[in-house]
Motif scaffolding. Structure first.
Motif: not given
Length: 364
Positions: A47-64
């Protein structure tokens, strides 16, 4: 029969957009046939790394969104960051469901126009954003390949020509955007040709008025895209934001790798392979680069993931890089459509008559 007002047409159009986009999400999800398998893989992952994947996606979209936001601020256009984020999500959604990601930018221009931003300025912002994203993708991908050449040779040596072709295609697109941004005559010629064709096909009612609007949009476009020639520091700032955006997206593969309990390869290794995969498959002319992305993942990562975990890794990775964008993007499209319907309902009663008078006057 009473003619439908502009507000009525707007409500109908936005309602249809919501229904069509919802249908497209259901279609692409059902066509893949793997949503149940994704859920099974998710339940067995860390679960910790699944949340990290969600966080990575959020970084991608927020910087877009931040890239768009900073560009408009540089152009003295008043826009709030939540609006930039909404527009970024709309673009990501439509890019995911249209061939070669061609539908994202037109829908973003439409969403920005609803908020009072001229098409010329919004188009220039999206063009510059695309330019900096591609440059960040190619520069970071090339650097990682150079620094990790042994890994690339050992794992994907047979597929290296696909990667080279991806670099060439992406490089040509960068050159094309640069040429369009610098050469006003090319853009003018293309738009005037499209207007003439529309007139012959009876799709354009008032050719002169449309040409005048196009001239203004072209002037706005080249005025705001001027940074490519005269403001390198501003452009470099946008490039740095795009680098952070790209790193967010490419880090999802490492999060999936760790979520499945694997540690043999480093973040640097996984990042290199993910960059090269994205560059090789990004312009497949299918929605979401379907087929090429999945096949490419298998080729690039078959020696990284154990055989019994490769399919689960593929499904998890595809969920976070494609289906998650569809789900969140659909929410943004629905919110935008609902907001447009509310605004259309508040339209001034005399607006339709004023517009019709303006058209009549232009015709005369």
């Amino acid at each position: 029969m009473k003619k439908m007002s502009n507000s009525g047409r707007s409500v109908l159009l936005n309602g249809l957009i919501i229904l069509v986009t919802l249908g497209l999400v259901l279609y692409f999800s059902a066509r893949g046939g793997d949503i149940g398998d994704v859920w099974t893989a998710l339940k067995s992952a860390d679960l910790r790394w699944i949340l990290a994947a969600v966080g990575s996606w959020c970084v991608f979209m927020c910087f877009e969104a931040m890239g768009l936001h900073v560009f408009f601020r540089q152009q003295k256009v008043k826009i709030k960051y939540p609006t930039s984020l909404l527009v970024a999500l709309i673009g990501a959604f439509y890019s995911s469901i249209t061939p070669a990601a061609t539908g994202g930018q037109p829908m973003q221009v439409l969403a920005l126009k609803k908020r009072g931003i001229p098409a010329g300025i919004s188009s220039s912002g999206l063009a510059v954003k695309f330019f900096t994203f591609q440059v960040a993708l190619l520069s970071l991908g090339g650097l990682l390949w150079f620094l990790n050449v042994d890994l690339v040779r050992n794992i994907i040596d047979q597929a290296k020509w696909i990667v080279v072709a991806g670099f060439l295609l992406n490089g040509l697109l960068v050159a094309a955007v640069l040429l369009l941004a610098i050469n006003k005559n090319i853009v003018h010629g293309i738009i005037m040709f499209v207007i003439r064709v529309g007139k012959k096909l009876h799709l354009v009612r008032n050719e002169e008025k449309l040409k005048m609007r196009a001239e203004n949009a072209i002037a706005d476009f080249h005025g705001s895209v001027d940074m490519l020639k005269h403001h390198p520091i501003r452009l470099f700032h946008l490039y740095l934001l795009s680098c952070l955006q790209v790193l967010g997206l490419m880090s999802i593969a490492y999060c999936v790798y760790r979520a499945l309990g694997l540690t043999a390869y480093s973040y640097f290794d996984i990042l290199t392979l993910q960059f090269l995969l994205y560059i090789a498959a990004s312009f497949t002319p299918l929605p979401g680069a379907s087929g090429a992305q999945e096949g490419g993942f298998y080729i690039f990562f078959q020696h990284v993931f154990p055989a019994d975990k490769l399919v689960g890794a593929l499904l998890l990775w595809r969920f976070f890089t494609y289906y998650f964008t569809l789900i969140v993007g659909l929410g943004a499209v629905i919110c935008d459509g609902a907001a447009s319907i509310r605004l259309a309902g508040k339209e001034e009663p005399g607006e339709d008559e004023a517009e019709e008078a303006e058209i009549k006057e232009a015709d005369e």
